[in-house]
Scaffold this motif. Structure first.
Motif, mmCIF file in Angstrom:
data_model
loop_
_atom_site.group_PDB
_atom_site.id
_atom_site.type_symbol
_atom_site.label_atom_id
_atom_site.label_comp_id
_atom_site.label_asym_id
_atom_site.label_seq_id
_atom_site.Cartn_x
_atom_site.Cartn_y
_atom_site.Cartn_z
ATOM 1 N N THR A 191 77.341 4.265 12.741
ATOM 2 C CA THR A 191 76.979 6.151 13.574
ATOM 3 C C THR A 191 75.316 6.052 12.689
ATOM 4 O OG1 THR A 191 78.881 6.795 13.034
ATOM 5 C CG2 THR A 191 77.507 7.991 13.162
ATOM 6 N N THR A 192 75.299 5.288 11.428
ATOM 7 C CA THR A 192 73.931 4.980 11.040
ATOM 8 C C THR A 192 72.906 4.045 12.074
ATOM 9 O OG1 THR A 192 74.079 6.125 8.850
ATOM 10 C CG2 THR A 192 71.318 4.908 9.298
ATOM 11 N N TRP A 193 73.628 2.846 11.744
ATOM 12 C CA TRP A 193 72.682 2.119 13.197
ATOM 13 C C TRP A 193 72.195 2.908 13.920
ATOM 14 C CZ3 TRP A 193 69.613 -1.194 13.209
ATOM 15 C CH2 TRP A 193 68.983 -1.895 14.495
ATOM 16 N N ILE A 194 73.372 3.224 15.128
ATOM 17 C CA ILE A 194 73.489 3.495 16.486
ATOM 18 C C ILE A 194 72.388 4.624 16.339
ATOM 19 C CG2 ILE A 194 74.482 4.647 18.368
ATOM 20 C CD1 ILE A 194 76.879 3.013 17.736
ATOM 21 N N THR A 195 72.200 5.819 15.751
ATOM 22 C CA THR A 195 70.991 7.096 15.439
ATOM 23 C C THR A 195 69.865 6.173 15.286
ATOM 24 O OG1 THR A 195 73.410 8.113 14.580
ATOM 25 C CG2 THR A 195 70.635 9.001 14.484
ATOM 26 N N ILE A 196 69.812 5.089 13.896
ATOM 27 C CA ILE A 196 68.467 4.479 14.167
ATOM 28 C C ILE A 196 68.657 4.117 15.369
ATOM 29 C CG2 ILE A 196 66.872 3.003 12.735
ATOM 30 C CD1 ILE A 196 68.718 3.972 10.088
ATOM 31 N N PHE A 197 69.421 2.970 15.737
ATOM 32 C CA PHE A 197 68.398 2.288 17.037
ATOM 33 C C PHE A 197 68.081 2.510 18.123
ATOM 34 C CE2 PHE A 197 69.579 -0.549 20.605
ATOM 35 C CZ PHE A 197 68.336 -1.360 20.479
ATOM 36 N N GLN A 198 69.503 4.021 18.790
ATOM 37 C CA GLN A 198 68.228 4.572 19.659
ATOM 38 C C GLN A 198 67.549 5.577 19.732
ATOM 39 O OE1 GLN A 198 70.512 5.321 22.502
ATOM 40 N NE2 GLN A 198 71.716 2.944 22.054
ATOM 41 N N HIS A 199 66.957 6.004 18.191
ATOM 42 C CA HIS A 199 65.894 6.923 18.638
ATOM 43 C C HIS A 199 64.878 5.960 18.026
ATOM 44 C CE1 HIS A 199 62.874 9.385 15.995
ATOM 45 N NE2 HIS A 199 63.637 10.410 16.812
ATOM 46 N N PHE A 200 64.370 4.744 17.489
ATOM 47 C CA PHE A 200 63.418 3.844 17.181
ATOM 48 C C PHE A 200 63.163 2.719 17.732
ATOM 49 C CE2 PHE A 200 63.792 5.938 12.906
ATOM 50 C CZ PHE A 200 62.766 6.765 13.178
ATOM 51 N N ARG A 201 64.084 2.736 19.252
ATOM 52 C CA ARG A 201 64.399 1.250 19.765
ATOM 53 C C ARG A 201 62.638 1.097 20.912
ATOM 54 N NH1 ARG A 201 64.259 -1.342 24.811
ATOM 55 N NH2 ARG A 201 63.559 1.231 25.531
ATOM 56 N N ALA A 202 62.454 2.143 21.446
ATOM 57 C CA ALA A 202 61.487 1.985 22.002
ATOM 58 C C ALA A 202 59.895 1.947 21.270
ATOM 59 C CB ALA A 202 60.914 3.359 22.944
ATOM 60 N N GLN A 203 59.948 2.324 19.785
ATOM 61 C CA GLN A 203 58.490 2.059 19.134
ATOM 62 C C GLN A 203 58.608 0.653 18.243
ATOM 63 O OE1 GLN A 203 58.971 5.187 16.074
ATOM 64 N NE2 GLN A 203 59.010 6.610 17.602
ATOM 65 N N GLY A 213 58.950 -1.798 19.789
ATOM 66 C CA GLY A 213 58.578 -2.629 20.978
ATOM 67 C C GLY A 213 59.450 -3.795 21.085
ATOM 68 N N GLU A 214 59.186 -5.603 20.944
ATOM 69 C CA GLU A 214 59.411 -6.502 21.658
ATOM 70 C C GLU A 214 60.923 -6.803 20.631
ATOM 71 O OE1 GLU A 214 58.554 -11.605 21.681
ATOM 72 O OE2 GLU A 214 56.823 -9.664 22.264
ATOM 73 N N VAL A 215 61.088 -6.770 19.608
ATOM 74 C CA VAL A 215 62.017 -6.440 18.270
ATOM 75 C C VAL A 215 63.109 -5.657 19.120
ATOM 76 C CG1 VAL A 215 63.038 -5.920 16.250
ATOM 77 C CG2 VAL A 215 61.379 -7.348 16.326
ATOM 78 N N GLY A 216 62.291 -4.845 19.274
ATOM 79 C CA GLY A 216 64.158 -3.028 20.003
ATOM 80 C C GLY A 216 65.045 -3.735 21.100
ATOM 81 N N ASP A 217 63.267 -4.605 22.136
ATOM 82 C CA ASP A 217 63.826 -5.619 23.488
ATOM 83 C C ASP A 217 64.453 -6.274 23.009
ATOM 84 O OD1 ASP A 217 62.499 -3.395 24.752
ATOM 85 O OD2 ASP A 217 60.991 -4.570 25.667
ATOM 86 N N SER A 218 64.791 -7.708 22.158
ATOM 87 C CA SER A 218 65.703 -8.040 21.658
ATOM 88 C C SER A 218 66.616 -8.192 21.929
ATOM 89 C CB SER A 218 65.087 -9.409 21.190
ATOM 90 O OG SER A 218 64.252 -8.568 19.616
ATOM 91 N N THR A 271 70.614 -4.529 28.059
ATOM 92 C CA THR A 271 70.187 -4.086 28.618
ATOM 93 C C THR A 271 68.721 -3.117 28.400
ATOM 94 O OG1 THR A 271 71.246 -2.542 28.743
ATOM 95 C CG2 THR A 271 72.799 -3.712 29.856
ATOM 96 N N ILE A 272 67.808 -3.189 29.711
ATOM 97 C CA ILE A 272 66.424 -3.353 28.620
ATOM 98 C C ILE A 272 66.579 -1.605 29.611
ATOM 99 C CG2 ILE A 272 64.272 -3.218 28.674
ATOM 100 C CD1 ILE A 272 64.189 -6.228 27.656
#
Length: 101
Positions: A72-84, A86-91, A95-96
């Motif tokens: 749950t912690t990982w999903i919350t962090i990833f959903q919140h900060f994925r766009a910030q 950048g390329e790491v979040g996209d990789s 699905t982008i």
């Protein structure tokens, strides 16, 4: 599976297998262990193997709760900060999403 038909020694063996299987990154086995063996561990009249089954059920519940908390912690962090990210979040994304963040 009907646990009523199994002898107590086999119940203990099965409970132990599900408990150890959860350590192979399969927390679903801990959930199954807790659901299947809760009655055997805490409600049935006492028998020789019950104390060990109770220990496995309690440890399975703790392991399951830890997995749920971490996931749950990982999903919350990833959903919140994925766009910030950048390329790491996209990789890290399967699905982008299209559009602007």
């Amino acid at each position: 599976m009907n646990l009523e038909r199994l002898p107590n020694e086999e119940k203990l063996t099965l409970c132990r297998k599900y408990y150890l299987g959860g350590f192979a990154f399969l927390p679903f086995l801990w959930l199954v262990n807790v659901v299947w063996f809760f009655r055997e561990a805490f409600i049935k009249p006492a028998y020789t193997e019950q104390l060990q089954i109770k220990t496995y059920v309690q440890r399975s519940a703790v392991g399951l709760l830890l997995w749920v908390a971490v996931l749950t912690t990982w999903i919350t962090i990833f959903q919140h900060f994925r766009a910030q990210w950048g390329e790491v979040g996209d990789s890290l994304s399967f699905t982008i999403p299209r559009g602007t963040p």
